[in-house]
Design an enzyme around this catalytic site. Structure first.
Site, mmCIF file in Angstrom:
data_model
loop_
_atom_site.group_PDB
_atom_site.id
_atom_site.type_symbol
_atom_site.label_atom_id
_atom_site.label_comp_id
_atom_site.label_asym_id
_atom_site.label_seq_id
_atom_site.Cartn_x
_atom_site.Cartn_y
_atom_site.Cartn_z
ATOM 1 N N CYS A 159 -23.415 -51.085 32.817
ATOM 2 C CA CYS A 159 -23.562 -51.581 34.187
ATOM 3 C C CYS A 159 -22.403 -52.512 34.526
ATOM 4 O O CYS A 159 -22.126 -53.465 33.774
ATOM 5 C CB CYS A 159 -24.886 -52.326 34.329
ATOM 6 S SG CYS A 159 -25.091 -53.120 35.955
ATOM 7 N N TYR A 211 -24.126 -21.622 74.491
ATOM 8 C CA TYR A 211 -24.061 -22.061 75.888
ATOM 9 C C TYR A 211 -22.983 -21.245 76.600
ATOM 10 O O TYR A 211 -21.892 -21.017 76.056
ATOM 11 C CB TYR A 211 -23.700 -23.542 76.007
ATOM 12 C CG TYR A 211 -24.868 -24.490 75.881
ATOM 13 C CD1 TYR A 211 -26.012 -24.334 76.659
ATOM 14 C CD2 TYR A 211 -24.819 -25.565 74.999
ATOM 15 C CE1 TYR A 211 -27.081 -25.213 76.548
ATOM 16 C CE2 TYR A 211 -25.892 -26.446 74.882
ATOM 17 C CZ TYR A 211 -27.015 -26.259 75.664
ATOM 18 O OH TYR A 211 -28.075 -27.117 75.561
ATOM 19 N N LYS A 222 -9.900 -34.632 75.436
ATOM 20 C CA LYS A 222 -10.419 -34.768 74.084
ATOM 21 C C LYS A 222 -10.855 -36.203 73.787
ATOM 22 O O LYS A 222 -10.251 -37.162 74.255
ATOM 23 C CB LYS A 222 -9.352 -34.342 73.053
ATOM 24 C CG LYS A 222 -8.886 -32.903 73.182
ATOM 25 C CD LYS A 222 -9.945 -31.904 72.754
ATOM 26 C CE LYS A 222 -10.139 -31.865 71.253
ATOM 27 N NZ LYS A 222 -9.003 -31.263 70.527
ATOM 28 N N CYS A 260 -28.850 -48.396 36.031
ATOM 29 C CA CYS A 260 -28.969 -49.561 35.164
ATOM 30 C C CYS A 260 -30.464 -49.811 34.971
ATOM 31 O O CYS A 260 -31.201 -49.976 35.942
ATOM 32 C CB CYS A 260 -28.303 -50.775 35.813
ATOM 33 S SG CYS A 260 -28.648 -52.331 34.947
ATOM 34 N N ASP A 293 -18.076 -28.124 70.048
ATOM 35 C CA ASP A 293 -17.252 -27.847 68.877
ATOM 36 C C ASP A 293 -17.837 -26.635 68.163
ATOM 37 O O ASP A 293 -18.526 -26.739 67.161
ATOM 38 C CB ASP A 293 -17.236 -29.067 67.944
ATOM 39 C CG ASP A 293 -16.116 -28.967 66.916
ATOM 40 O OD1 ASP A 293 -16.136 -29.751 65.958
ATOM 41 O OD2 ASP A 293 -15.230 -28.107 67.078
ATOM 42 N N CYS A 324 -24.233 -56.268 34.975
ATOM 43 C CA CYS A 324 -24.917 -57.009 33.913
ATOM 44 C C CYS A 324 -24.518 -56.563 32.504
ATOM 45 O O CYS A 324 -24.867 -57.221 31.527
ATOM 46 C CB CYS A 324 -26.432 -56.892 34.067
ATOM 47 S SG CYS A 324 -27.091 -55.242 33.725
ATOM 48 N N CYS A 381 -31.233 -57.223 36.428
ATOM 49 C CA CYS A 381 -29.825 -57.104 36.820
ATOM 50 C C CYS A 381 -29.618 -57.844 38.139
ATOM 51 O O CYS A 381 -30.315 -57.581 39.130
ATOM 52 C CB CYS A 381 -29.445 -55.632 36.983
ATOM 53 S SG CYS A 381 -27.765 -55.367 37.630
ATOM 54 N N LYS A 433 -17.426 -30.403 75.962
ATOM 55 C CA LYS A 433 -16.622 -29.456 75.176
ATOM 56 C C LYS A 433 -17.261 -29.297 73.796
ATOM 57 O O LYS A 433 -17.102 -30.162 72.936
ATOM 58 C CB LYS A 433 -15.184 -29.936 75.046
ATOM 59 C CG LYS A 433 -14.271 -28.926 74.357
ATOM 60 C CD LYS A 433 -12.847 -29.423 74.276
ATOM 61 C CE LYS A 433 -11.967 -28.382 73.594
ATOM 62 N NZ LYS A 433 -12.406 -28.113 72.192
ATOM 63 N N GLU A 472 -17.758 -30.454 81.988
ATOM 64 C CA GLU A 472 -18.650 -29.818 81.025
ATOM 65 C C GLU A 472 -18.389 -30.395 79.637
ATOM 66 O O GLU A 472 -17.231 -30.631 79.271
ATOM 67 C CB GLU A 472 -18.413 -28.304 80.993
ATOM 68 C CG GLU A 472 -18.456 -27.637 82.359
ATOM 69 C CD GLU A 472 -17.988 -26.182 82.323
ATOM 70 O OE1 GLU A 472 -17.805 -25.646 81.207
ATOM 71 O OE2 GLU A 472 -17.807 -25.596 83.410
#
Length: 675
Positions: free
Chosen positions: A411, A227, A317, A429, A118, A414, A434, A116, A114
């Site tokens: 920037c 579930y 796991k 910027c 979380d 540039c 640039c 698992k 099945e």
């Protein structure tokens, strides 16, 4: 007795108690799941080697943490045990051998596997078929009574079904997992951020936090799902095995995961684990492993349980998807729209099978909200191919060396001043020339979100820009084979392949071109809306703001961005150059002419197509009124499979979706065209 072993055991117990409290009670973990698992495994191994040192209050004797004082206690009919974890095929083989030795049998064993989930384990007590009490796991013996909250979860039946007049047990104790699907988790976090609240670190914490709301009305607004995975009093169901038990629970009205499978030998179990790990990121919910159970209920009863876990089941796991590391430095990158994004350079750490070295920090607001600093110890996570992100700072690890993250005023590429528009967290910027912006625009144009020109990925585009072969978008269509072949790492064959790929993109759909230009606020969805509204590129270029805003899904900000882009003389000249170079933009089927039976159908493509590129196939679907998905979900109606179709095809078969060959897809499209 070695005093070092005694001290280590006590240290482990203190650490596990602390982290269990943070995880189960406060829903605020400060270490990754994998690190907690490692601590617990070391404790179990030391106690197994030195049973004389086991104490009555050891974490190995109980599961989880105590119930919250805010809820009334609920005593479980039978203990809600945890599961022992395994992490490899070798450990599963050892588990199977332990089962055989305990049962003293060489008979074949059937296992049920099945996913698992979380989420948060819950206990549901039904009396005379009606939900009477719902509670959390708590310490395994006594949980928190959250009946009112659980009644708001739509997938938990309030009254059991009685198919064919079947008798319902007078009292049935059902166990299952409440969780947040990925989409619901993302929506919940966006809502929390809009309301000025910190987002949840992961779906498990979000589900736990949702169920622990004192006001059930708040829980009802959370998109929780459920579930079933077992019962606390199996004798009242009298099912011969786990598979039959779940089938009976399904008949009672409980949702049963469709990925549950029976495996008849070790090889099948191992193959199922690899399959679930391969498709985990395509699922609509998070899973962190696979549960393996001995199927036969009689054997389960004979095997029994230890103080904390059944002997007949284990949790295999997956590799950890979160880990802790350190922010070693922060740099600022300039994107194609001028946005300056802070990027954290991390001490390398393995997360979900990949070594993570960088993570985006998004913007100034994100840094301030999470209180991120250089040299902070942080929790990072990665899901699938998603860019790694920093979940939170481990404040407890600060030692005074941490430094604030200072944003630049100019920037970094540039040197022009950086600007912050009213209401925006992003700084930009404003220099349209640039070099960093221009490079990112070119990478986008040739990349997967643009024309997807094979052989012109990020590194190759950077090389062509550095060599002076490409400065503007039209330059892609001016590339010279001889000059390409002389570049370092290239050659005649590579040059020919790239030029052929560029030539194949000289004919393209309007939506693809719009998306490839990299116009601010215009992504794939918006490009599709525009292409279905306007007959050709010229109509779009001359549309005013009011016309654009009449299109559902186009707001004022996007309309202004489009007008500004097409009013710019340099952009208009660039588009004219594309036409002069032989680039042909095909009109899409507009809203007025699109009246086909593909309306309402959602297509997903998997595997290698022989007569079409993936982009051409997608354009055909969109041109005939259909939609395209990138992952399997319930909204997908048709799956087109090519050669070497993999997990997506298998998932489509499991969900019962319509599966088309490439030939059948082309027949369908031609039939629509003929109609």
């Amino acid at each position: 007795m070695d005093q070092g072993t005694v001290d280590r055991l006590e240290h482990l117990r203190e650490q596990i108690r602390f982290h269990a409290h943070r995880y189960y009670v406060l829903d605020d973990p400060v270490i990754a799941d994998g690190e907690y698992d490692a601590l617990f495994r070391e404790l179990l191994e030391l106690e197994a080697a030195h049973p004389e040192l086991v104490t009555p209050d050891s974490p190995s004797h109980r599961v989880g943490g105590p119930p919250l004082d805010a809820f009334a206690p609920a005593e479980h009919v039978s203990p809600m045990l945890s599961l022992d974890n395994i992490f490899s095929a070798g450990e599963f083989a050892a588990f199977k051998e332990r089962v055989r030795r305990y049962l003293k049998t060489d008979e074949p064993l059937r296992f049920v596997t099945e996913p698992k989930l979380d989420g948060l384990a819950v206990d549901l007590v039904y009396r005379q078929g009606v939900l009477a009490v719902g509670s959390t796991r708590g310490d395994g013996l006594v949980g928190e009574n959250i009946t009112a909250q659980l009644k708001t979860v739509a997938s938990i039946p309030l009254k059991l079904l009685a198919p064919d007049g079947a008798a319902i047990p007078e009292e049935l104790v059902v166990r299952g997992e409440v969780f947040l699907p990925r989409q619901g988790f993302a929506q919940l976090n966006r809502q929390r951020e809009r309301e000025g609240e910190a987002p949840f670190a992961n779906p498990r914490n979000a589900a736990a936090g949702s169920l622990r709301q004192l006001d059930p009305k708040i829980t009802a607004r959370r998109p929780l799902a459920f579930y079933v995975y077992g019962v606390g009093n199996p004798e009242v169901v009298a099912a011969p095995g786990q598979e039959a038990l779940l089938a009976q629970l399904g008949r009672f009205g409980f949702p049963v995961n469709t990925l549950i499978r029976v495996c008849r030998d070790r090889e099948e179990v191992e193959a199922r684990y690899q399959h679930l790990m391969a498709i985990r990121h395509e699922l609509e919910y998070e899973i962190d492993g696979m549960v393996v159970k001995v199927d036969d209920m009689g054997l389960q009863q004979r095997l029994g349980a230890t103080a904390r876990a059944p002997r007949w089941a284990v949790a295999w796991k997956f590799p950890a998807v979160q880990a802790t590391t350190v922010i070693e430095a922060v740099e600022f990158q300039v994107g194609r729209t001028g946005a300056v994004t802070p990027v954290a350079h991390l001490r390398p750490v393995e997360v979900n099978g990949a070594v993570v070295r960088r993570a985006t920090l998004h913007n100034r607001d994100e840094i301030e909200r999470k209180d991120l600093r250089v040299h902070d110890t942080v929790l990072v996570q990665r899901a699938g191919d998603v860019i790694p992100e920093i979940v939170k700072v481990i404040v407890e690890q600060r030692n005074g060396r941490e430094q604030p993250i200072v944003f630049p005023t100019a920037c970094p590429e540039c040197g022009d001043p950086l600007l912050a528009a009213a209401g925006e967290a992003v700084i930009r910027c404003g220099n349209r020339y640039c070099p960093a912006q221009n490079l990112q625009k070119l990478i986008h144009f040739a990349g997967k979100s643009g024309l997807d020109i094979e052989g012109l990925g990020k590194k190759n585009v950077e090389q062509l820009v550095n060599e002076g072969l490409i400065r503007t978008i039209p330059d892609f269509f001016r590339l010279d084979a001889d000059r390409l072949a002389r570049l370092d790492g290239w050659g005649e064959k590579s040059a020919e392949n790239v030029l052929a790929a560029v030539a194949a993109r000289k004919t393209l759909g309007l939506a693809q071109l719009i998306g490839a230009l990299g116009i601010r606020h215009v992504g794939e969805v918006t490009a599709g809306l525009l292409a279905r509204r306007f007959a050709d590129l010229q109509q779009l270029m001359t549309a005013d703001k009011e016309q654009l805003q009449h299109i559902e899904g186009i707001g004022e900000q996007t309309a202004e961005s489009l007008c500004a882009y097409f009013e710019d003389q340099e952009n208009r000249e660039m588009i004219a150059q594309l036409a002069d170079l032989g680039v042909v933009v095909l009109a899409e089927m507009t809203e007025e002419t699109s009246r086909t039976s593909l309306d309402g159908r959602v297509f997903l493509f998997t595997g290698t197509l022989q007569t079409l590129s993936r982009d051409e196939a997608k354009q055909l679907v969109k041109a005939h009124g259909g939609q395209v998905a990138t992952s399997i979900s319930q909204r997908v109606t048709d799956v087109v499979v090519g050669d070497k179709a993999g997990s997506k095809k298998r998932k489509a078969e499991e969900l019962g979706l319509a599966i088309l060959s490439e030939e059948a897809f082309l027949v369908l499209i031609s039939g629509e065209s003929a109609g």
